[in-house]
Structures are given as structure tokens and as C-alpha cells.
Scaffold this motif. Structure first.
Motif, PDB file in Angstrom:
ATOM      1  N   HIS A  31       0.832  -1.200   0.000  1.00  0.00           N
ATOM      2  CA  HIS A  31       0.000   0.000   0.000  1.00  0.00           C
ATOM      3  C   HIS A  31       0.870   1.255   0.000  1.00  0.00           C
ATOM      4  O   HIS A  31       0.663   2.185  -0.789  1.00  0.00           O
ATOM      5  CB  HIS A  31      -0.911  -0.026   1.238  1.00  0.00           C
ATOM      6  CG  HIS A  31      -1.896   1.078   1.307  1.00  0.00           C
ATOM      7  ND1 HIS A  31      -2.697   1.297   2.396  1.00  0.00           N
ATOM      8  CD2 HIS A  31      -2.214   2.074   0.424  1.00  0.00           C
ATOM      9  CE1 HIS A  31      -3.470   2.349   2.188  1.00  0.00           C
ATOM     10  NE2 HIS A  31      -3.187   2.837   0.995  1.00  0.00           N
ATOM     11  N   TYR A  42      -8.767   2.560  -3.056  1.00  0.00           N
ATOM     12  CA  TYR A  42      -8.758   1.318  -2.289  1.00  0.00           C
ATOM     13  C   TYR A  42      -7.705   0.364  -2.842  1.00  0.00           C
ATOM     14  O   TYR A  42      -7.342   0.421  -4.022  1.00  0.00           O
ATOM     15  CB  TYR A  42     -10.102   0.579  -2.388  1.00  0.00           C
ATOM     16  CG  TYR A  42     -11.332   1.375  -2.074  1.00  0.00           C
ATOM     17  CD1 TYR A  42     -11.547   1.924  -0.803  1.00  0.00           C
ATOM     18  CD2 TYR A  42     -12.319   1.544  -3.042  1.00  0.00           C
ATOM     19  CE1 TYR A  42     -12.701   2.635  -0.525  1.00  0.00           C
ATOM     20  CE2 TYR A  42     -13.478   2.261  -2.766  1.00  0.00           C
ATOM     21  CZ  TYR A  42     -13.667   2.802  -1.513  1.00  0.00           C
ATOM     22  OH  TYR A  42     -14.800   3.508  -1.242  1.00  0.00           O
ATOM     23  N   VAL A  44      -7.222  -4.015  -2.582  1.00  0.00           N
ATOM     24  CA  VAL A  44      -7.616  -5.321  -2.050  1.00  0.00           C
ATOM     25  C   VAL A  44      -6.724  -6.369  -2.702  1.00  0.00           C
ATOM     26  O   VAL A  44      -6.402  -6.275  -3.891  1.00  0.00           O
ATOM     27  CB  VAL A  44      -9.111  -5.634  -2.305  1.00  0.00           C
ATOM     28  CG1 VAL A  44      -9.442  -5.726  -3.793  1.00  0.00           C
ATOM     29  CG2 VAL A  44      -9.522  -6.927  -1.594  1.00  0.00           C
ATOM     30  N   ASP A  56      -9.370 -13.343   0.882  1.00  0.00           N
ATOM     31  CA  ASP A  56      -8.885 -11.955   0.978  1.00  0.00           C
ATOM     32  C   ASP A  56      -7.686 -11.921   1.915  1.00  0.00           C
ATOM     33  O   ASP A  56      -7.760 -12.349   3.066  1.00  0.00           O
ATOM     34  CB  ASP A  56      -9.990 -11.010   1.451  1.00  0.00           C
ATOM     35  CG  ASP A  56     -10.621 -11.432   2.770  1.00  0.00           C
ATOM     36  OD1 ASP A  56     -11.002 -12.605   2.881  1.00  0.00           O
ATOM     37  OD2 ASP A  56     -10.731 -10.592   3.686  1.00  0.00           O
ATOM     38  N   TYR A  58      -5.597  -8.943   2.128  1.00  0.00           N
ATOM     39  CA  TYR A  58      -5.399  -7.579   2.649  1.00  0.00           C
ATOM     40  C   TYR A  58      -6.376  -6.646   1.936  1.00  0.00           C
ATOM     41  O   TYR A  58      -6.678  -6.835   0.754  1.00  0.00           O
ATOM     42  CB  TYR A  58      -3.968  -7.106   2.389  1.00  0.00           C
ATOM     43  CG  TYR A  58      -3.727  -5.653   2.740  1.00  0.00           C
ATOM     44  CD1 TYR A  58      -3.466  -5.265   4.049  1.00  0.00           C
ATOM     45  CD2 TYR A  58      -3.760  -4.660   1.751  1.00  0.00           C
ATOM     46  CE1 TYR A  58      -3.246  -3.930   4.371  1.00  0.00           C
ATOM     47  CE2 TYR A  58      -3.543  -3.325   2.068  1.00  0.00           C
ATOM     48  CZ  TYR A  58      -3.296  -2.962   3.376  1.00  0.00           C
ATOM     49  OH  TYR A  58      -3.091  -1.647   3.697  1.00  0.00           O
ATOM     50  N   SER A  59      -6.874  -5.639   2.667  1.00  0.00           N
ATOM     51  CA  SER A  59      -7.709  -4.615   2.031  1.00  0.00           C
ATOM     52  C   SER A  59      -7.703  -3.359   2.877  1.00  0.00           C
ATOM     53  O   SER A  59      -7.316  -3.375   4.050  1.00  0.00           O
ATOM     54  CB  SER A  59      -9.148  -5.110   1.838  1.00  0.00           C
ATOM     55  OG  SER A  59      -9.823  -5.214   3.078  1.00  0.00           O
ATOM     56  N   THR A  60      -8.150  -2.269   2.278  1.00  0.00           N
ATOM     57  CA  THR A  60      -8.212  -0.983   2.969  1.00  0.00           C
ATOM     58  C   THR A  60      -9.655  -0.503   3.139  1.00  0.00           C
ATOM     59  O   THR A  60      -9.895   0.671   3.370  1.00  0.00           O
ATOM     60  CB  THR A  60      -7.410   0.082   2.193  1.00  0.00           C
ATOM     61  OG1 THR A  60      -7.945   0.204   0.860  1.00  0.00           O
ATOM     62  CG2 THR A  60      -5.939  -0.284   2.113  1.00  0.00           C
ATOM     63  N   PHE A  61     -10.623  -1.394   3.054  1.00  0.00           N
ATOM     64  CA  PHE A  61     -12.028  -1.022   3.154  1.00  0.00           C
ATOM     65  C   PHE A  61     -12.453  -0.785   4.595  1.00  0.00           C
ATOM     66  O   PHE A  61     -11.932  -1.418   5.521  1.00  0.00           O
ATOM     67  CB  PHE A  61     -12.915  -2.127   2.576  1.00  0.00           C
ATOM     68  CG  PHE A  61     -12.569  -2.526   1.165  1.00  0.00           C
ATOM     69  CD1 PHE A  61     -12.531  -1.582   0.156  1.00  0.00           C
ATOM     70  CD2 PHE A  61     -12.280  -3.852   0.857  1.00  0.00           C
ATOM     71  CE1 PHE A  61     -12.212  -1.950  -1.144  1.00  0.00           C
ATOM     72  CE2 PHE A  61     -11.971  -4.228  -0.434  1.00  0.00           C
ATOM     73  CZ  PHE A  61     -11.930  -3.272  -1.432  1.00  0.00           C
ATOM     74  N   HIS A  66     -16.324  -3.287   3.150  1.00  0.00           N
ATOM     75  CA  HIS A  66     -15.871  -4.684   3.167  1.00  0.00           C
ATOM     76  C   HIS A  66     -17.014  -5.633   2.835  1.00  0.00           C
ATOM     77  O   HIS A  66     -16.807  -6.654   2.172  1.00  0.00           O
ATOM     78  CB  HIS A  66     -15.279  -5.015   4.545  1.00  0.00           C
ATOM     79  CG  HIS A  66     -14.534  -6.309   4.602  1.00  0.00           C
ATOM     80  ND1 HIS A  66     -15.158  -7.517   4.814  1.00  0.00           N
ATOM     81  CD2 HIS A  66     -13.213  -6.591   4.447  1.00  0.00           C
ATOM     82  CE1 HIS A  66     -14.265  -8.488   4.824  1.00  0.00           C
ATOM     83  NE2 HIS A  66     -13.083  -7.954   4.588  1.00  0.00           N
ATOM     84  N   VAL A  70     -15.908  -7.523  -0.406  1.00  0.00           N
ATOM     85  CA  VAL A  70     -15.344  -8.816  -0.012  1.00  0.00           C
ATOM     86  C   VAL A  70     -16.438  -9.848   0.301  1.00  0.00           C
ATOM     87  O   VAL A  70     -16.539 -10.856  -0.383  1.00  0.00           O
ATOM     88  CB  VAL A  70     -14.392  -8.662   1.201  1.00  0.00           C
ATOM     89  CG1 VAL A  70     -13.847 -10.034   1.623  1.00  0.00           C
ATOM     90  CG2 VAL A  70     -13.243  -7.727   0.846  1.00  0.00           C
ATOM     91  N   GLU A 123     -10.647  -0.332 -12.076  1.00  0.00           N
ATOM     92  CA  GLU A 123      -9.881  -1.255 -11.244  1.00  0.00           C
ATOM     93  C   GLU A 123      -8.719  -1.776 -12.075  1.00  0.00           C
ATOM     94  O   GLU A 123      -8.893  -2.202 -13.215  1.00  0.00           O
ATOM     95  CB  GLU A 123     -10.786  -2.405 -10.794  1.00  0.00           C
ATOM     96  CG  GLU A 123     -10.124  -3.401  -9.869  1.00  0.00           C
ATOM     97  CD  GLU A 123     -11.106  -4.458  -9.362  1.00  0.00           C
ATOM     98  OE1 GLU A 123     -10.659  -5.350  -8.613  1.00  0.00           O
ATOM     99  OE2 GLU A 123     -12.303  -4.394  -9.719  1.00  0.00           O
TER     100      GLU A 123
END
Length: 268
Positions: A31, A42, A44, A56, A58-61, A66, A70, A123
Motif C-alpha cells: 500500500h 482502495y 484489495v 482476501d 489484505y484490504s483498505t475497506f 468490506h 469482499v 480497477e
């Protein structure tokens, strides 16, 4: 956007000399490095293996985001996602969604029913095969108000791809146990059901293999012409099969078709 060289070098410095790294820490450093290079909203990171439910990493939601990006995605819509099909191919590299999407994707019921809820303008994903049957996809997402990735930023991401792929293979390999654990969680003896759920949906409804193949492509967003080319049959034949399927299922729209598809998936 200019590259923040100091932040970029600081992220790369933290990779040096590390033999292993927890997924969350890897995600944070990825990130940080991407944020120094391009603008996005974002991130993911998903791992894909066959037609199993993606994991999943890793994510920044936030909590609400989420659910859409996700939880809802893993419940079934992933099977119609161009990124999922590209990960299964696999097709390494950096790809825009619109480079991978079928010709009618943005007018498909999948797009209108699920993807539009994400509010994304674009995306872009790094596709990295890490071991037999497993591909990691690291997605950078921009919301509608942020707009598309400029050409120069996409070019920069593609230049970074060899380094990103090397880091992913170094720190995100050996994920098979996560998929095996997910299967075990479903209950003893369920592995075959989970692996073949997508393939058996239409057989449960007494569709032929050819009808099932056509309907899967319809839901992914392929036009009759595109389906004909992929299956080496005429457009007219595609339309006949599609009408026959609608008649068998007692439906008259792609909305109803998607509803049946997702309902049957949840039964598996």
C-alpha cells in the motif's frame, strides 16, 4: 501525479533482508509503495485457486465497504468477475478491468446488480501466479469521482510489475493451507462440492453441458456473437440455446437468470 521517491524507497527498504512477512504487513508495505507512485482509493489483495472461493489477504475497506467488496463478492459474484477468470488462466501482468471484460460486461446483469454497488470508475490489478493453481491479484481501485488511471500512471505500474511480482512470490507463497482450511471449515467431505459448485449449478436444473456453457458466458457479459466465437458455433445457435434455457427455467430475463444462479450457488 509525481512520484514520492522518499516514501517509495522507505517502503522498499523495509523489504530488504526479510525472509518472511505476515500478510497484513506485506499489504501495508505494498500500500505504501503504490501510494507513493499513483493515486487510488482502495486496495484489495485476493488469492485465487481454481473455482474455490477467493481468500482476501489484505484490504483498505471500512466495515460497510468490506461487505460489498469482499463478503458479497465471495458469496458468489466472483464467479462472474473478469479478474477471477484472468487469475484462473493465468495471465500474469498488470491489467485494467476494461481490458479483460467481455464485450457486454458493462450492460450485463452482473454489472448492474453487483458491480455498480462498488461505485468504481476503474480497477487495475497485478496478476501474479505464485504456485501451482494459485494466483495473487493485487487490485488498485478508483471511485467514480476519482476517475480513470491516467496513461502515464498505468505505464508506471507496468514498469513496477516485475518487482511487485518478485516481492509477492517471496512473501505471499505457501497459501494452499488457507484454501484447505476454508474447505475443512465447510465440513468433512465437502471439498468436492465446493470445488464443483459452479459446474453443477446448471446440471441441477437439467441443462445440457452446451446450454450451461452458453449461460455462464451470458452472465459474464458476453454477447451472442462473442459466445459463438468462443464456442465455435453460429450466433443463431447461441440464441436458440438461450431461448431454450429460458423456457426450461420458466424465466424471461437475465435478472431472473442471475437470481437463480446465485440462489443455486448458495445451496452448495
Amino acid at each position: 501525479m509525481s512520484v514520492d521517491v522518499e516514501a517509495l524507497f522507505d517502503a522498499f527498504r523495509q523489504f530488504i533482508g526479510r525472509s518472511s512477512m505476515a500478510p497484513q504487513e506485506f499489504g501495508e508495505l505494498f500500500h505504501q509503495s503504490m501510494r507513493a507512485m499513483v493515486k487510488f482509493d482502495y486496495i484489495v489483495v485476493f488469492a485465487y485457486r481454481g473455482n474455490e472461493r477467493p481468500i482476501d489477504i489484505y484490504s483498505t475497506f471500512d466495515v460497510d465497504e468490506h461487505v460489498i467488496f469482499v463478503s458479497m463478492y465471495q458469496a458468489g459474484p466472483y464467479l462472474l468477475d473478469p479478474f477471477y477468470h484472468t487469475a484462473r488462466a493465468p495471465k500474469p501482468g498488470v491489467w485494467r478491468m476494461r481490458e479483460l471484460a467481455p464485450d457486454r460486461f458493462f450492460s450485463s446483469e452482473y454489472y448492474r446488480t453487483y458491480y455498480v454497488q462498488t461505485g468504481l470508475a476503474e480497477e487495475v490489478g497485478f496478476f501474479v501466479p505464485v504456485e501451482a493453481g494459485i494466483t495473487i491479484v493485487l487490485s488498485l481501485m478508483r471511485r467514480g469521482e476519482t476517475g480513470y488511471f491516467p496513461a502515464q500512471e498505468l505505464a508506471l505500474l507496468r514498469k513496477a510489475d516485475p518487482l511487485v511480482a518478485t516481492l509477492v512470490r517471496q512473501y505471499c507463497s505457501g497459501l494452499g493451507h488457507l484454501f484447505d482450511a476454508a474447505v475443512a471449515k465447510q465440513g468433512r467431505g465437502r471439498r468436492k462440492v465446493q470445488l464443483n459448485a459452479a459446474d453443477t449449478v446448471w446440471r441441477d436444473l437439467n441443462l445440457t453441458d452446451r446450454e450451461a456453457a452458453i449461460i455462464e458466458l451470458v452472465l459474464q457479459g458476453h454477447s451472442s456473437e462473442s459466445i459463438g466465437l468462443r464456442l465455435n458455433i453460429t450466433t443463431g445457435t447461441v440464441k436458440v440455446h438461450r431461448r431454450n434455457v429460458y423456457r426450461k427455467l420458466g424465466i424471461s430475463s437475465q435478472t431472473q437468470l442471475l437470481s437463480i444462479y446465485l440462489k443455486k450457488l448458495n445451496e452448495h
